[in-house]
Design an enzyme around this catalytic site. Structure first.
Site, PDB file in Angstrom:
ATOM      1  CE  LYS A  30      -4.230  -2.186   0.246  1.00 36.72           C
ATOM      2  NZ  LYS A  30      -3.929  -3.646   0.297  1.00 36.72           N
TER       3      LYS A  30
HETATM    4  C1  LIG Z   1     -10.141  -3.365  -1.116  1.00 37.19           C
HETATM    5  C2  LIG Z   1      -9.255  -4.093   0.210  1.00 37.19           C
HETATM    6  N1  LIG Z   1      -9.801  -4.314   1.182  1.00 37.19           N
HETATM    7  C3  LIG Z   1      -9.342  -4.841   2.455  1.00 37.19           C
HETATM    8  C4  LIG Z   1      -8.326  -5.085   2.372  1.00 37.19           C
HETATM    9  C5  LIG Z   1      -7.626  -6.030   3.765  1.00 37.19           C
HETATM   10  O1  LIG Z   1      -6.476  -5.373   4.094  1.00 37.19           O
HETATM   11  P1  LIG Z   1      -5.450  -6.038   4.838  1.00 37.19           P
HETATM   12  O2  LIG Z   1      -4.651  -6.942   3.991  1.00 37.19           O
HETATM   13  O3  LIG Z   1      -4.770  -4.987   5.485  1.00 37.19           O
HETATM   14  O4  LIG Z   1      -5.979  -6.880   5.936  1.00 37.19           O
HETATM   15  C6  LIG Z   1      -7.641  -5.263   1.229  1.00 37.19           C
HETATM   16  C7  LIG Z   1      -6.054  -5.618   1.131  1.00 37.19           C
HETATM   17  O5  LIG Z   1      -5.403  -5.831   0.199  1.00 37.19           O
HETATM   18  C8  LIG Z   1      -7.984  -4.589   0.317  1.00 37.19           C
HETATM   19  O6  LIG Z   1      -7.446  -4.561  -1.041  1.00 37.19           O
END
Ligand SMILES: Cc1ncc(COP(=O)(O)O)c(C=O)c1O
Length: 416
Positions: free
Chosen positions: A202
């Site tokens: 990110k």
């Molecule tokens: C659109 C979206 N929502 C939620 C998440 C979940 O985030 P995390 O990987 O930090 O748990 C991601 C992760 O890539 C994502 O791309």
């Protein structure tokens, strides 16, 4: 078997020389000495877990996105779970969301025992289509969860209005969209709760990590308790005030982000503007270079400045002699680390079994999935990295272009 290229320069997949010697990933973190020093300082301090860096990171993050409150979580997924809890989702409730997202967006609804209801996306941005959402709103709708696909804001005004009319919460999954702007306003305060992820690919990373921002004081309080077992206040406050007493008033989890991670986040926050600027530069270059190729480039609506977490192209399969799987494999063979975002959530076996009515119900998301390829996009890409992507994409697509096309089969091609 691969179809044979027509150009003189053979593709790497057919035994030619790859554009690069080493794989260029589709995304990666960038850490500098300041980041490392910030983490080491915490490692030498009294607090590794919920110490002073957590509050500092939350305050600075809230200020950066323009929200009153920011509550950190151990991941974007945990942050989504917190938002689903704070929205009061429970058994019998529904939350409307997009199928074209990472499964965590819908999973957070299931964690609460509620039902995710998918609505199709807009053809241009691949974001939740407000008309499709309106068609699915019912007395059970307790939340609308929009995703800013690839970093381009969803139709927030329309979706917020639909949620308001229904008395539902509007949650924005902005895990792709830290720094995205619409009409000069940054995401972070445009929904009841906005969720961010600090995963390594990110815009800003804490390794794993997430954040919910909100302007609601009660929501922020609920979120803070939820991430700490349902307990108000933290060990540090108790130590400082010389108190031992605490009470658990609701069922929560340990979703806390550490001081180690928050120190990294704080240090990275200082470079966020520069990182965004670099991503915008790369996106502009891709857009210039790929105009004449058989692909749909990402659309940008008027007034929107996307954050470009992804640069996702859609292949015009009718103008290509092979399918997406072959193009994907050919780009990989050139050492370009392409990816696909996303297998629509309702097509995952878990969702197919539990929600069979969703099968083939979202034609725009399903068609897009067959065409999508995410090209490398991260702020530390060098000019050579970008040049290599351009060269490989041109090489592969010119080889397979203009051969009369290949009809879509409607089935996934296994390209991952
Ligand atoms: C659109 C979206 N929502 C939620 C998440 C979940 O985030 P995390 O990987 O930090 O748990 C991601 C992760 O890539 C994502 O791309």
């Amino acid at each position: 078997m691969s179809a044979q290229p027509t150009k003189l320069e053979p593709l790497a997949i057919h035994g030619g020389t790859p554009v690069r010697d080493k794989l260029l990933p589709y995304g990666r973190q960038s850490l500098d000495d300041g980041d490392i020093r910030a983490v080491v300082d915490v490692l030498k301090s009294d607090w590794l877990t919920t110490g002073p860096k957590v509050a500092e990171f939350e305050e600075q993050f809230a200020a950066w996105v323009g929200a009153k409150f920011a509550v950190s979580f151990s991941s974007g997924t945990a942050a989504l779970h917190g938002a689903a809890f704070a929205a009061g989702l429970g058994p019998g409730d529904e939350a409307i969301t997009t199928p074209l997202t990472f499964c965590a967006t819908a999973n957070c609804v299931l964690y609460q025992g509620a039902t995710p209801v998918f609505a199709d996306v807009c053809e241009d941005t691949l974001n939740l289509d407000p008309r499709e959402v309106s068609r699915r709103v019912s007395a059970r709708t307790k939340a609308i969860i929009a995703v800013d696909y690839a970093g381009h804001q969803a139709a927030l005004d329309e979706l917020r209005q639909i949620a308001k009319e229904q008395g539902a919460f509007f949650i924005e999954d902005a895990c792709h969209a830290l720094g995205a702007e619409c009409g000069g306003k940054r995401v972070g305060s445009l929904a009841d709760m906005t969720v961010f992820s600090f995963h390594a690919v990110k815009h800003l990373t804490t390794g794993e990590g997430g954040m919910v921002t909100t302007n609601g004081a009660r929501l922020a309080d609920t979120l803070r308790r939820f991430r700490n077992h349902g307990i108000g206040g933290g060990a540090r406050e108790r130590q400082q005030s010389g108190q031992w007493f605490y009470e658990m008033g609701m069922l929560g989890f340990n979703y806390r982000l550490t001081d180690i991670a928050c120190a990294l986040g704080l240090s990275q926050l200082g470079r966020l503007e520069a990182n965004l600027a670099r991503r915008r530069e790369i996106a502009a270059q891709y857009t210039r270079e790929f105009r004449d190729l058989p692909m749909l480039l990402p659309s940008v609506r008027e007034g929107v400045a996307p954050a470009w977490h992804l640069y996702a192209i859609r292949l015009k399969l009718e103008s290509l002699s092979v399918g997406r799987g072959e193009i994907f494999r050919a780009l990989r063979a050139e050492n370009i680390g392409v990816n696909v975002h996303y297998i629509p959530v309702h097509q995952h076996p878990y969702y197919r079994e539990r929600f069979p009515a969703n099968r083939a119900a979202f034609p725009i998301a399903e068609k897009a999935y067959e065409q999508l390829i995410s090209l490398p996009m991260f702020h530390s890409m060098t000019a050579k990295d970008v040049g290599d992507v351009v060269c490989a994409v041109r090489k592969v697509l010119s080889c397979y272009a203009g051969k009369g096309g290949r009809a879509s089969t409607g089935v996934p091609d296994g390209s991952g």
